[in-house]
Motif scaffolding. Structure first.
Motif, PDB file in Angstrom:
ATOM      1  N   ARG A  71       0.861  -1.174   0.000  1.00 10.50           N
ATOM      2  CA  ARG A  71       0.000   0.000   0.000  1.00 10.50           C
ATOM      3  C   ARG A  71       0.904   1.232   0.000  1.00 10.50           C
ATOM      4  O   ARG A  71       1.447   1.620   1.031  1.00 10.50           O
ATOM      5  CB  ARG A  71      -0.930  -0.026   1.208  1.00 10.50           C
ATOM      6  N   PHE A  72       1.090   1.776  -1.204  1.00 13.09           N
ATOM      7  CA  PHE A  72       2.060   2.849  -1.429  1.00 13.09           C
ATOM      8  C   PHE A  72       1.330   4.196  -1.506  1.00 13.09           C
ATOM      9  O   PHE A  72       0.392   4.360  -2.307  1.00 13.09           O
ATOM     10  CB  PHE A  72       2.826   2.598  -2.728  1.00 13.09           C
ATOM     11  N   LEU A  73       1.761   5.151  -0.686  1.00 15.04           N
ATOM     12  CA  LEU A  73       1.174   6.488  -0.699  1.00 15.04           C
ATOM     13  C   LEU A  73       1.969   7.368  -1.637  1.00 15.04           C
ATOM     14  O   LEU A  73       3.156   7.643  -1.402  1.00 15.04           O
ATOM     15  CB  LEU A  73       1.173   7.084   0.707  1.00 15.04           C
ATOM     16  N   LEU A  74       1.351   7.822  -2.725  1.00 16.63           N
ATOM     17  CA  LEU A  74       2.017   8.659  -3.720  1.00 16.63           C
ATOM     18  C   LEU A  74       1.898  10.126  -3.313  1.00 16.63           C
ATOM     19  O   LEU A  74       0.827  10.716  -3.388  1.00 16.63           O
ATOM     20  CB  LEU A  74       1.396   8.442  -5.101  1.00 16.63           C
ATOM     21  N   LEU A  75       3.020  10.702  -2.886  1.00 16.56           N
ATOM     22  CA  LEU A  75       3.032  12.097  -2.466  1.00 16.56           C
ATOM     23  C   LEU A  75       3.542  13.033  -3.561  1.00 16.56           C
ATOM     24  O   LEU A  75       3.394  14.238  -3.457  1.00 16.56           O
ATOM     25  CB  LEU A  75       3.900  12.258  -1.211  1.00 16.56           C
ATOM     26  N   SER A  76       4.147  12.474  -4.606  1.00 19.87           N
ATOM     27  CA  SER A  76       4.618  13.285  -5.730  1.00 19.87           C
ATOM     28  C   SER A  76       3.482  13.514  -6.713  1.00 19.87           C
ATOM     29  O   SER A  76       2.587  12.686  -6.857  1.00 19.87           O
ATOM     30  CB  SER A  76       5.760  12.569  -6.462  1.00 19.87           C
ATOM     31  N   SER A  77       3.550  14.636  -7.422  1.00 21.16           N
ATOM     32  CA  SER A  77       2.610  14.870  -8.511  1.00 21.16           C
ATOM     33  C   SER A  77       2.818  13.811  -9.585  1.00 21.16           C
ATOM     34  O   SER A  77       3.949  13.402  -9.863  1.00 21.16           O
ATOM     35  CB  SER A  77       2.849  16.263  -9.105  1.00 21.16           C
ATOM     36  N   MET A  78       1.738  13.379 -10.234  1.00 22.02           N
ATOM     37  CA  MET A  78       1.870  12.408 -11.311  1.00 22.02           C
ATOM     38  C   MET A  78       2.570  13.012 -12.520  1.00 22.02           C
ATOM     39  O   MET A  78       2.972  12.289 -13.440  1.00 22.02           O
ATOM     40  CB  MET A  78       0.501  11.852 -11.693  1.00 22.02           C
ATOM     41  N   ALA A  79       2.723  14.341 -12.550  1.00 18.45           N
ATOM     42  CA  ALA A  79       3.470  15.006 -13.614  1.00 18.45           C
ATOM     43  C   ALA A  79       4.959  15.054 -13.303  1.00 18.45           C
ATOM     44  O   ALA A  79       5.752  15.473 -14.136  1.00 18.45           O
ATOM     45  CB  ALA A  79       2.943  16.429 -13.814  1.00 18.45           C
ATOM     46  N   SER A  80       5.336  14.625 -12.092  1.00 17.53           N
ATOM     47  CA  SER A  80       6.735  14.671 -11.665  1.00 17.53           C
ATOM     48  C   SER A  80       7.408  13.331 -11.906  1.00 17.53           C
ATOM     49  O   SER A  80       6.807  12.265 -11.707  1.00 17.53           O
ATOM     50  CB  SER A  80       6.809  15.026 -10.174  1.00 17.53           C
ATOM     51  N   ASP A  81       8.669  13.383 -12.324  1.00 10.81           N
ATOM     52  CA  ASP A  81       9.393  12.133 -12.580  1.00 10.81           C
ATOM     53  C   ASP A  81       9.532  11.273 -11.328  1.00 10.81           C
ATOM     54  O   ASP A  81       9.656  10.056 -11.420  1.00 10.81           O
ATOM     55  CB  ASP A  81      10.765  12.409 -13.193  1.00 10.81           C
ATOM     56  N   SER A  82       9.503  11.886 -10.162  1.00 10.03           N
ATOM     57  CA  SER A  82       9.679  11.105  -8.929  1.00 10.03           C
ATOM     58  C   SER A  82       8.494  10.187  -8.641  1.00 10.03           C
ATOM     59  O   SER A  82       8.565   9.328  -7.758  1.00 10.03           O
ATOM     60  CB  SER A  82       9.909  12.038  -7.736  1.00 10.03           C
ATOM     61  N   SER A  83       7.411  10.343  -9.393  1.00  8.21           N
ATOM     62  CA  SER A  83       6.246   9.476  -9.187  1.00  8.21           C
ATOM     63  C   SER A  83       6.387   8.142  -9.910  1.00  8.21           C
ATOM     64  O   SER A  83       5.654   7.191  -9.626  1.00  8.21           O
ATOM     65  CB  SER A  83       4.969  10.172  -9.664  1.00  8.21           C
ATOM     66  N   ILE A  84       7.343   8.048 -10.847  1.00 10.56           N
ATOM     67  CA  ILE A  84       7.446   6.863 -11.706  1.00 10.56           C
ATOM     68  C   ILE A  84       7.601   5.582 -10.897  1.00 10.56           C
ATOM     69  O   ILE A  84       6.875   4.601 -11.101  1.00 10.56           O
ATOM     70  CB  ILE A  84       8.618   7.016 -12.691  1.00 10.56           C
ATOM     71  N   ALA A  85       8.566   5.587  -9.978  1.00 10.62           N
ATOM     72  CA  ALA A  85       8.847   4.369  -9.218  1.00 10.62           C
ATOM     73  C   ALA A  85       7.622   3.926  -8.419  1.00 10.62           C
ATOM     74  O   ALA A  85       7.269   2.743  -8.417  1.00 10.62           O
ATOM     75  CB  ALA A  85      10.032   4.593  -8.288  1.00 10.62           C
TER      76      ALA A  85
END
Length: 240
Positions: free
Chosen positions: A1-15
């Motif tokens: 259960r992964f909480l995505l705190l980066s914007s989906m437009a940001s490269d840091s969201s890829i992983a």
């Protein structure tokens, strides 16, 4: 259960997006601006039983400082990335969340975000950015592009299949930052993406144990809350 705190437009969201979904995990998305509230993030982690989270070290420090006891008892792994990780954050993490793994991830956008990673245990006395991940290669070089001995500081160059082809519409900058070096002495195709290296501009030291220590920049670039800031660009704007 992964909480995505980066914007989906940001490269840091890829992983977070692809690692979670291709592993059959649950990807949790905060409501708009909910990720800007420390209490809001803590509430999501507690309410949704989040097991994995990736965020800036500065943000994670605030979470540990202001969240109540028991707020994070569902966590199994915390990853910090985007800026230098301070040593006191490692101590705070293991004091507040003993048994929860803490990883320090390093990698610029030009290397598709992830390039190296280190697990930081409670015994850590120095902050490591770790070793290259699969399909990544690192070299520590001097100002002439020659590899330096173990223990000597130098610029970190990143190679491997994940290195970008260059900057769109910026040939001069691409030629300066992306180079073909350290090729197979038996000869290799210079068009091979795996033979291309990105000059990160980050100053590091390769330790005898194979781990990399981040020392700062070889130029004046700053990192503020995960964003690159070029002082020269600010200076030019002020002069204009």
């Amino acid at each position: 259960r992964f909480l995505l705190l980066s914007s989906m437009a940001s490269d840091s969201s890829i992983a977070g997006i692809f690692w979670t979904l291709t592993s059959g995990g649950t990807l949790l998305l905060p409501r708009p601006r909910e990720e800007q509230s420390i209490a809001g993030i803590a509430s999501i982690i507690q309410r949704q039983r989040v097991t994995h989270v990736l965020c800036l070290p500065s943000l994670y420090g605030l979470l540990l400082e202001h969240a109540g006891a028991g707020s994070f008892d569902s966590l199994r792994t915390v990853i910090v990335a985007g800026e230098a990780c301070p040593l006191d954050l490692v101590s705070s993490h293991h004091r507040c969340l003993p048994g929860v793994a803490l990883y320090n991830e390093y990698g610029p956008s030009e290397a598709t975000v992830w390039a190296t990673v280190a697990q930081l245990g409670p015994e850590a006395r120095e902050i490591s950015i770790g070793r290259p991940i699969a399909n990544a290669t690192t070299r520590v070089v001097d100002s002439q592009g020659r590899e330096v001995p173990i223990g000597m500081p130098g610029e970190l160059w990143i190679g491997g299949a994940s290195v970008a082809r260059g900057y769109l519409g910026q040939r001069e900058l691409t030629a300066n930052r992306f180079v073909h070096r350290f090729s197979d002495p038996r000869g290799s195709d210079q068009s091979d993406p795996a033979a291309r290296f990105y000059r990160s501009g980050d100053r590091v030291r390769l330790m005898p144990d194979g781990e990399l220590r981040f020392l700062g920049r070889v130029d004046n670039q700053l990192k503020i809350r995960g964003h690159r800031v070029e002082p020269e660009e600010v200076e030019r704007r002020l002069l204009d």
